[in-house]
Design a protein around this motif. Structure first.
Motif, mmCIF file in Angstrom:
data_model
loop_
_atom_site.group_PDB
_atom_site.id
_atom_site.type_symbol
_atom_site.label_atom_id
_atom_site.label_comp_id
_atom_site.label_asym_id
_atom_site.label_seq_id
_atom_site.Cartn_x
_atom_site.Cartn_y
_atom_site.Cartn_z
ATOM 1 N N SER A 207 3.896 39.657 67.131
ATOM 2 C CA SER A 207 4.172 40.859 67.915
ATOM 3 C C SER A 207 4.092 42.106 67.034
ATOM 4 N N GLU A 208 4.575 41.982 65.803
ATOM 5 C CA GLU A 208 4.536 43.116 64.869
ATOM 6 C C GLU A 208 3.086 43.489 64.540
ATOM 7 N N ASP A 209 2.232 42.481 64.381
ATOM 8 C CA ASP A 209 0.816 42.752 64.085
ATOM 9 C C ASP A 209 0.145 43.490 65.242
ATOM 10 N N LEU A 210 0.463 43.077 66.450
ATOM 11 C CA LEU A 210 -0.142 43.713 67.622
ATOM 12 C C LEU A 210 0.287 45.174 67.729
ATOM 13 N N ILE A 211 1.560 45.426 67.536
ATOM 14 C CA ILE A 211 2.077 46.800 67.605
ATOM 15 C C ILE A 211 1.434 47.648 66.506
ATOM 16 N N ALA A 212 1.232 47.062 65.330
ATOM 17 C CA ALA A 212 0.625 47.799 64.216
ATOM 18 C C ALA A 212 -0.810 48.198 64.548
ATOM 19 N N ILE A 213 -1.531 47.324 65.227
ATOM 20 C CA ILE A 213 -2.914 47.644 65.609
ATOM 21 C C ILE A 213 -2.929 48.883 66.501
ATOM 22 N N ARG A 214 -2.016 48.944 67.458
ATOM 23 C CA ARG A 214 -1.947 50.089 68.365
ATOM 24 C C ARG A 214 -1.565 51.355 67.603
ATOM 25 N N GLU A 215 -0.630 51.240 66.689
ATOM 26 C CA GLU A 215 -0.151 52.420 65.959
ATOM 27 C C GLU A 215 -1.194 52.963 64.995
ATOM 28 N N GLU A 216 -2.159 52.136 64.614
ATOM 29 C CA GLU A 216 -3.203 52.575 63.681
ATOM 30 C C GLU A 216 -4.259 53.459 64.340
ATOM 31 N N LEU A 217 -4.253 53.541 65.666
ATOM 32 C CA LEU A 217 -5.210 54.412 66.349
ATOM 33 C C LEU A 217 -4.908 55.868 66.001
#
Length: 292
Positions: A207-217
């Protein structure tokens, strides 16, 4: 139903019933010639080169368009002309692909399924690219398209024009053509297996990896990021959370969803298309409104 307001029905209602000499022969025989050329050019070779792929697509689509016009001619010969009031005149233009489909739908009992219409639209767009642009073919995809187009022409000739394609092909080519469905199934299986391999690592993200992907936009900035990559709408969970993580793959960054989608490219405007379709929603709406 009244013919008032329908220029096709109004014009054909009072039109002469005698078609110009040779019209029937030129449409059907020329269509078969193009189809025969496209199929023979491709299927006579064990390993067709890119040029064979190219001309198979060009000739098959040209042949299909002539078959559609021939079926319109059988309904009423004037229907193949853009302006039916000028039907038979030496400089009168005939209908294009979109008009042929629309008139088949409006003026005959022929119904092109949504699946076949999408196939023909894809062939048309690819034909246009091959004719007008410098374009590199994906040979595996074009092989699948050629196979499906060949199947469509065989069935359309048989079901709507009472013509057996086998009679117009060499025995060797016909033998190979009969195996098309198996080829298509095998290609689909290989694509599915390749997709599972490519996406395996994304199915294991936390879940943390998925949230990080979104925040990197990166957000929009008029100077540093004028064309930002935005999250796309996810049909699975109903949120704007799909993010393209690599070529052809988008991941839903909502930890409760985790959907993984294919990302295609619109063949008209080159915008990303979630689900791997051929047209983005905007271009599809434009074509639909233009043909309505």
């Amino acid at each position: 139903m009244s013919d008032i307001g329908d220029p096709v029905k109004a014009a054909t209602k009072g039109a002469k019933h005698e078609a110009p000499p040779g019209l029937k022969l030129s449409l059907l025989s020329n269509g078969i010639d193009f189809i025969q050329s496209g199929i023979e050019h491709f299927f006579l070779k064990d390993d067709p080169d890119p040029r064979s792929h190219k001309y198979a697509i060009l000739h098959l689509f040209a042949g299909v368009l002539l078959l559609l016009k021939e079926r319109l001619r059988q309904e009423h010969w004037s229907l193949i002309f853009k302006d039916v009031a000028r039907a038979g005149e030496s400089d009168a233009k005939t209908v294009d692909f979109d008009e042929a489909l629309q008139r088949l739908k409006s003026c005959s009992k022929i119904r092109i399924s949504d699946r076949d219409a999408k196939l023909l639209r894809k062939a048309q767009l690819l034909r246009n690219r091959l004719e007008h642009y410098e374009f590199e073919l994906n040979l595996q995809e074009s092989q699948n398209l050629i196979g499906r187009l060949s199947e469509f022409t065989y069935l359309f000739l048989r079901d709507n024009l009472a013509t057996d394609l086998e009679r117009h092909l060499s025995p060797e080519v016909w033998e190979r053509l009969r195996d098309l469905r198996e080829i298509a199934r095998r290609l689909e299986q290989e694509r599915h297996e390749a997709w599972l391999r490519r996406t395996a690592k994304y199915r294991e993200l936390s879940s943390e990896d998925l949230i990080a992907i979104r925040e990197e936009l990166e957000p929009y900035h008029p100077k540093h990021n004028p064309d930002p990559v935005d999250a796309q709408w996810c049909d699975s969970c109903g949120t704007e959370s799909l993010v393209c993580v690599e070529n052809g793959i988008a991941v839903c960054t909502n930890p409760e969803c985790r959907a993984i989608e294919t990302v295609g490219e619109c063949m008209r405007c080159y915008a990303p298309v979630i689900g791997g379709g051929d047209l983005c929603d905007g271009c599809q709406d434009y074509i639909n409104s233009d043909n309505s």
